[in-house]
Design a protein around this motif. Structure first.
Motif, mmCIF file in Angstrom:
data_model
loop_
_atom_site.group_PDB
_atom_site.id
_atom_site.type_symbol
_atom_site.label_atom_id
_atom_site.label_comp_id
_atom_site.label_asym_id
_atom_site.label_seq_id
_atom_site.Cartn_x
_atom_site.Cartn_y
_atom_site.Cartn_z
ATOM 1 N N ILE A 66 -97.618 50.331 44.782
ATOM 2 C CA ILE A 66 -97.593 49.432 43.636
ATOM 3 C C ILE A 66 -96.719 48.215 43.931
ATOM 4 C CG2 ILE A 66 -96.843 49.190 41.213
ATOM 5 C CD1 ILE A 66 -99.480 50.748 41.617
ATOM 6 N N MET A 67 -95.576 48.433 44.549
ATOM 7 C CA MET A 67 -94.689 47.319 44.892
ATOM 8 C C MET A 67 -95.355 46.372 45.887
ATOM 9 S SD MET A 67 -91.972 47.356 43.123
ATOM 10 C CE MET A 67 -92.993 47.898 41.783
ATOM 11 N N SER A 68 -96.137 46.913 46.808
ATOM 12 C CA SER A 68 -96.837 46.042 47.759
ATOM 13 C C SER A 68 -97.897 45.211 47.039
ATOM 14 C CB SER A 68 -97.451 46.848 48.898
ATOM 15 O OG SER A 68 -98.579 47.564 48.482
ATOM 16 N N ALA A 69 -98.546 45.800 46.036
ATOM 17 C CA ALA A 69 -99.540 45.056 45.258
ATOM 18 C C ALA A 69 -98.873 43.927 44.478
ATOM 19 C CB ALA A 69 -100.283 45.997 44.312
ATOM 20 N N PHE A 70 -97.712 44.195 43.877
ATOM 21 C CA PHE A 70 -96.978 43.142 43.166
ATOM 22 C C PHE A 70 -96.538 42.041 44.121
ATOM 23 C CE2 PHE A 70 -95.873 46.294 39.691
ATOM 24 C CZ PHE A 70 -96.659 45.681 38.738
ATOM 25 N N ALA A 71 -96.090 42.408 45.301
ATOM 26 C CA ALA A 71 -95.662 41.411 46.288
ATOM 27 C C ALA A 71 -96.830 40.527 46.702
ATOM 28 C CB ALA A 71 -95.058 42.101 47.501
ATOM 29 N N GLU A 72 -97.993 41.127 46.896
ATOM 30 C CA GLU A 72 -99.173 40.342 47.270
ATOM 31 C C GLU A 72 -99.584 39.417 46.137
ATOM 32 O OE1 GLU A 72 -103.711 40.859 48.963
ATOM 33 O OE2 GLU A 72 -102.424 42.611 48.820
ATOM 34 N N MET A 73 -99.549 39.909 44.904
ATOM 35 C CA MET A 73 -99.906 39.081 43.760
ATOM 36 C C MET A 73 -98.943 37.900 43.642
ATOM 37 S SD MET A 73 -100.047 39.973 39.698
ATOM 38 C CE MET A 73 -98.273 40.034 39.569
ATOM 39 N N GLU A 74 -97.655 38.145 43.800
ATOM 40 C CA GLU A 74 -96.662 37.082 43.700
ATOM 41 C C GLU A 74 -96.884 36.030 44.792
ATOM 42 O OE1 GLU A 74 -91.834 36.469 43.465
ATOM 43 O OE2 GLU A 74 -92.648 38.435 43.984
ATOM 44 N N ALA A 75 -97.169 36.471 46.004
ATOM 45 C CA ALA A 75 -97.432 35.536 47.095
ATOM 46 C C ALA A 75 -98.661 34.682 46.799
ATOM 47 C CB ALA A 75 -97.604 36.291 48.408
ATOM 48 N N GLU A 76 -99.693 35.291 46.244
ATOM 49 C CA GLU A 76 -100.903 34.546 45.895
ATOM 50 C C GLU A 76 -100.645 33.549 44.774
ATOM 51 O OE1 GLU A 76 -104.043 34.328 47.182
ATOM 52 O OE2 GLU A 76 -103.168 35.440 48.849
ATOM 53 N N LEU A 77 -99.847 33.934 43.783
ATOM 54 C CA LEU A 77 -99.514 33.010 42.699
ATOM 55 C C LEU A 77 -98.734 31.809 43.223
ATOM 56 C CD1 LEU A 77 -98.547 35.491 39.836
ATOM 57 C CD2 LEU A 77 -100.585 34.042 39.968
ATOM 58 N N ILE A 78 -97.791 32.058 44.116
ATOM 59 C CA ILE A 78 -97.021 30.967 44.720
ATOM 60 C C ILE A 78 -97.954 30.037 45.491
ATOM 61 C CG2 ILE A 78 -95.304 30.413 46.495
ATOM 62 C CD1 ILE A 78 -93.841 33.008 45.587
ATOM 63 N N ARG A 79 -98.862 30.633 46.259
ATOM 64 C CA ARG A 79 -99.826 29.839 47.033
ATOM 65 C C ARG A 79 -100.680 28.972 46.108
ATOM 66 N NH1 ARG A 79 -105.097 30.249 48.543
ATOM 67 N NH2 ARG A 79 -105.651 29.425 50.577
#
Length: 69
Positions: A43-56
């Motif tokens: 779950i934490m990896s999914a949140f990290a990926e989502m955050e990276a995509e939002l920043i992008r």
């Protein structure tokens, strides 16, 4: 080719599993030898990926706005 955090996590998880490595965080109560620990790590990896995509997306949006000016 863009490598996502989820792909990186999958590789790390597989490598850990292949080498019998267990990640334990005493402070955060994460233990990848348990099903709940693996779930939490996923779950934490999914949140990290989502955050990276939002920043992008925000960066690209700002670049587009700057080009339009």
């Amino acid at each position: 080719m863009t490598i996502t955090w989820n792909q990186t996590f999958t590789w790390i998880d597989g490598t850990f599993y292949d080498r019998d490595i267990i990640y334990i965080s005493v402070q955060n109560n994460i233990n990848t030898s348990t099903s709940m620990g693996k779930f939490f790590f996923t779950i934490m990896s999914a949140f990290a990926e989502m955050e990276a995509e939002l920043i992008r997306e925000r960066v690209l949006s700002c670049l587009d706005a700057a080009k339009a000016k």
